[in-house]
Design a protein around this motif. Structure first.
Motif, PDB file in Angstrom:
ATOM      1  N   LEU A  72      25.069  38.411   9.109  1.00  0.00           N
ATOM      2  CA  LEU A  72      24.277  37.714   9.896  1.00  0.00           C
ATOM      3  C   LEU A  72      23.389  36.519   9.022  1.00  0.00           C
ATOM      4  N   ALA A  73      23.151  37.525   7.987  1.00  0.00           N
ATOM      5  CA  ALA A  73      22.127  36.469   7.123  1.00  0.00           C
ATOM      6  C   ALA A  73      22.468  35.264   6.502  1.00  0.00           C
ATOM      7  N   LEU A  76      23.753  32.450   9.120  1.00  0.00           N
ATOM      8  CA  LEU A  76      22.084  31.780   9.596  1.00  0.00           C
ATOM      9  C   LEU A  76      21.266  30.734   8.454  1.00  0.00           C
ATOM     10  N   ASN A  77      21.523  31.064   7.233  1.00  0.00           N
ATOM     11  CA  ASN A  77      20.758  30.845   6.302  1.00  0.00           C
ATOM     12  C   ASN A  77      22.443  29.988   5.773  1.00  0.00           C
TER      13      ASN A  77
END
Lengths: 104, 104
Positions: A72-73, A76-77
């Motif tokens: 997820l990170a 999003l990044n």
DNA sequence: TATTTGATTAAGTCATACCTTAATTACCTA
DNA sequence: TAGGTAATTAAGGTATGACTTAATCAAATA
């Protein structure tokens, strides 16, 4: 979670993520792209790996690094980096490298 | 961009963002919630403000802080915090505080 | 098996982040 | 206008992150 944000707090590490965004690379290839020493890059890669943002695989003498896509990170990044003037050119380079590899 | 990631790199600052997520609060209210000194909280708020993640408004003797809603990083961070065991309870507290205010 | 190459670990320096207490500024009120 | 409260700024200590060079580990090759 803490590790993820700490990992992303460094500009150099975000650049490394951008550089890895489209193509897998060895530690040496990554180090060659940045103006810091190989051990410094190695440390950054270790931080990114501990945060679960990249994985490494040793093949013979080389260690290949790649993004963890299912993250997820990272996802999003990735969005943020699209609008980031520092990261975008590195993503372009990464794509070019990947394309060159597909040809060759 | 760099400022945003640096701001998010601190657990305390992410907690502050979570605590502000549902309700505007004064510097004092925020400081009261955490176990560090008021000046320390003030510094964190200043970092968050410089990163564009919160804004402040002085009303009389008090300084009110609130999230900047129209902010990509804040939005994405909001998603991450939903799945973060540290931030989630603070968001719940924040919502409770907001509700209490609507009643009163 | 000795050498070279890729990569990481070790050791040490320097800068900076975070926290503290003390001092200062701004505003309200008796 | 003197005193009190909210908040920030200032000054200083401590810990940690990022970098360097040197040393070590691991794999390929002559």
């Amino acid at each position: 979670m803490q590790r993820v944000f700490e990992a992303l707090a460094s500009t150099t590490r975000r650049k490394i993520l951008a550089y890895l965004s489209k193509a897998e690379m060895t530690a040496g290839e990554i180090a060659a792209r940045f103006e810091i020493s190989k051990p410094a890059v190695s440390q950054h890669l270790s931080v990114l790996e501990n945060a679960g943002l990249v994985t490494s695989e040793k093949r013979g003498q080389y260690v290949h690094y790649r993004l963890v896509e299912d993250n997820l990170a990272n996802t999003l990044n990735g969005y943020l980096q699209e609008v980031c003037p520092v990261s975008r050119p590195l993503k372009v380079e990464s794509a070019a490298k990947a394309a060159r590899r597909d040809e060759g």
